[in-house]
Design an enzyme around this catalytic site. Structure first.
Site, PDB file in Angstrom:
ATOM      1  N   ASP A  14       0.922  -1.189   0.174  1.00  7.61           N
ATOM      2  CA  ASP A  14      -0.174   0.008  -0.120  1.00  7.61           C
ATOM      3  C   ASP A  14       1.115   1.482   0.316  1.00  7.61           C
ATOM      4  OD1 ASP A  14      -2.923   1.446   0.257  1.00  7.61           O
ATOM      5  OD2 ASP A  14      -2.145   1.525   2.332  1.00  7.61           O
ATOM      6  N   SER A  15       0.394   2.528   0.068  1.00  7.08           N
ATOM      7  CA  SER A  15       1.440   3.441  -0.426  1.00  7.08           C
ATOM      8  C   SER A  15       1.312   3.966   1.211  1.00  7.08           C
ATOM      9  CB  SER A  15       0.301   4.716  -0.750  1.00  7.08           C
ATOM     10  OG  SER A  15      -0.667   4.837   0.311  1.00  7.08           O
ATOM     11  N   TYR A  46      -0.643   8.031  -2.534  1.00  7.71           N
ATOM     12  CA  TYR A  46      -0.685   8.029  -4.510  1.00  7.71           C
ATOM     13  C   TYR A  46      -1.062   9.094  -4.715  1.00  7.71           C
ATOM     14  CZ  TYR A  46       2.899   3.269  -3.843  1.00  7.71           C
ATOM     15  OH  TYR A  46       3.749   2.734  -4.069  1.00  7.71           O
ATOM     16  N   GLY A  47      -2.637   8.905  -4.526  1.00  5.16           N
ATOM     17  CA  GLY A  47      -3.597   9.615  -4.964  1.00  5.16           C
ATOM     18  C   GLY A  47      -4.068  10.548  -5.857  1.00  5.16           C
ATOM     19  N   CYS A  77      -5.227  -1.622  -1.965  1.00  5.54           N
ATOM     20  CA  CYS A  77      -4.746  -0.066  -2.180  1.00  5.54           C
ATOM     21  C   CYS A  77      -5.492   0.342  -3.338  1.00  5.54           C
ATOM     22  CB  CYS A  77      -3.541   0.313  -2.529  1.00  5.54           C
ATOM     23  SG  CYS A  77      -3.353   1.890  -2.356  1.00  5.54           S
ATOM     24  N   ASN A  78      -7.383   0.993  -3.251  1.00  7.87           N
ATOM     25  CA  ASN A  78      -7.503   1.431  -4.515  1.00  7.87           C
ATOM     26  C   ASN A  78      -6.021   2.095  -4.985  1.00  7.87           C
ATOM     27  OD1 ASN A  78     -10.361   0.430  -3.927  1.00  7.87           O
ATOM     28  ND2 ASN A  78      -9.569   1.077  -2.079  1.00  7.87           N
ATOM     29  N   CYS A 188     -10.473   4.260  -0.057  1.00  5.53           N
ATOM     30  CA  CYS A 188      -9.299   4.041  -0.183  1.00  5.53           C
ATOM     31  C   CYS A 188      -9.130   3.595   1.660  1.00  5.53           C
ATOM     32  CB  CYS A 188      -9.108   5.475   0.315  1.00  5.53           C
ATOM     33  SG  CYS A 188      -7.666   5.485   1.260  1.00  5.53           S
ATOM     34  N   THR A 189      -8.291   1.868   1.285  1.00  6.82           N
ATOM     35  CA  THR A 189      -8.083   1.179   2.329  1.00  6.82           C
ATOM     36  C   THR A 189      -7.871   2.084   4.226  1.00  6.82           C
ATOM     37  OG1 THR A 189      -5.909   1.191   2.053  1.00  6.82           O
ATOM     38  CG2 THR A 189      -7.624  -0.772   1.199  1.00  6.82           C
ATOM     39  N   HIS A 190      -7.410   3.767   3.498  1.00  7.17           N
ATOM     40  CA  HIS A 190      -6.720   4.462   4.772  1.00  7.17           C
ATOM     41  C   HIS A 190      -8.207   4.182   5.636  1.00  7.17           C
ATOM     42  CE1 HIS A 190      -3.320   5.360   2.889  1.00  7.17           C
ATOM     43  NE2 HIS A 190      -2.575   5.737   4.019  1.00  7.17           N
TER      44      HIS A 190
HETATM   45  N1  DGL Z   1      -4.406   3.106   0.954  1.00  3.98           N
HETATM   46  C1  DGL Z   1      -4.788   4.029  -0.475  1.00  3.98           C
HETATM   47  C2  DGL Z   1      -5.834   3.646  -1.411  1.00  3.98           C
HETATM   48  O1  DGL Z   1      -6.636   2.354  -1.049  1.00  3.98           O
HETATM   49  C3  DGL Z   1      -3.977   4.922  -1.359  1.00  3.98           C
HETATM   50  C4  DGL Z   1      -4.110   6.355  -0.627  1.00  3.98           C
HETATM   51  C5  DGL Z   1      -3.333   7.501  -0.707  1.00  3.98           C
HETATM   52  O2  DGL Z   1      -1.526   7.343  -0.556  1.00  3.98           O
HETATM   53  O3  DGL Z   1      -3.668   8.889  -1.503  1.00  3.98           O
HETATM   54  O4  DGL Z   1      -6.601   3.868  -2.413  1.00  3.98           O
END
Ligand code: DGL
Length: 282
Positions: A14-15, A46-47, A77-78, A188-190
């Site tokens: 994941d990021s 990453y977004g 991570c989406n 988003c998994t966060h």
């Molecule tokens: N955990 C992330 C997701 O599911 C990443 C969020 C990011 O880094 O912007 O998209």
């Protein structure tokens, strides 16, 4: 069918710490599996990043995980899946890769108002995967999407439960609530780590959909189908690595997963987009 006995670890990336929301479901459902988890905190978030860049990060990490003898890759991570899932499956055809997509399907099935909300990041919102999910599952449903970059950063600070963080959550969710949603997809998994703040803002009438349990179940199915499952009865180990600050990652694992003494290794990116371990566990 022959017994499957593969004790090699599963690789996850994941990021940052978002994928830990999937890891905790995997640990519950598949406790005998060992996992190597890489958080690319050196490149977080990453977004907002272009697709090509995310692809190069994902490839570098997958190559590293393969070098660690992983039997299967999960991308919890989406944003990474939106940019790179298809690409990664083509680039690494020999290894099964379990990905994820925003959980529009269950939301569309459950909604009574016909309006569902999605909170996510720019990479996911703009990706082809999201368009295809809408196409497949959201016919006749109104989908209200909110891009929430600051929520990723809040979780990377430990998801503090403060008036300031509640105000940030409110800024994103109040406009969505006003549209009449009765389902909210966490794209988003966060975001599952902000469940308390999100619930406080939405009240009890809106269902919140966290795809993490479904990803863990899918992983279990793929392991069984491919005869890659670890023999039952063992206790799997987790190895945590970050391309960012190992001490901060350790703080986050303690705070978000309530692990007492997690060991975290630091890894470093090279110019050729490969990574290597540079610091032993802290
Ligand atoms: N955990 C992330 C997701 O599911 C990443 C969020 C990011 O880094 O912007 O998209």
């Amino acid at each position: 069918m022959a017994d499957s006995t593969d004790s090699r670890p599963i690789g996850m990336l994941d990021s940052g710490v978002g994928g830990l929301s999937v890891l905790r479901e995997v640990r519950q459902l598949l406790p005998s599996e060992s996992v190597i988890y890489v958080g690319d905190q050196g490149h977080l978030p990453y977004g907002p990043r272009p697709r090509e860049e995310i692809r190069s990060f994902v490839s570098g990490i997958i190559q590293f995980l393969l070098d660690q003898n992983c039997k299967l890759i999960v991308i919890p991570c989406n944003a990474a899946c939106a940019a790179a899932l298809h690409y990664a499956r083509t680039a690494f055809p020999a290894i099964p890769i379990v990905g994820m997509e925003p959980a529009i399907k269950p939301a569309a099935e459950h909604t009574k108002t016909g309006v569902i909300g999605v909170i996510t990041t720019k990479a996911t919102y703009q990706g082809e995967l999201f368009a295809s999910v809408l196409d497949r599952f959201a016919n006749g449903i109104q989908v209200e999407t909110q891009v929430c970059p600051e929520l990723v950063l809040l979780v990377e600070q430990g998801a503090p439960d403060t008036p300031q963080s509640q105000a940030i959550v409110a800024g994103y969710l109040d406009p969505l609530k006003a549209t009449g949603i009765d389902e909210l997809v966490l794209g988003c998994t966060h975001f599952p780590f902000l469940d308390k703040q999100i619930r406080a803002q939405l009240g009890s009438d809106i269902e919140i959909i966290d795809p993490a349990p479904a990803v863990a179940r899918q992983l279990g199915r793929v392991l069984a189908q491919r005869q890659l499952a670890h023999p039952a009865g063992a206790v799997g180990q987790v190895r945590y690595l970050t391309t960012g600050d190992a001490d901060h990652m350790r703080f986050l694992i303690k705070t978000l997963l309530h692990e007492a003494e997690p060991a975290v290794e630091a890894v470093q990116w090279h110019n050729d987009r490969s990574i290597e371990v540079v610091r032993n566990p802290v």
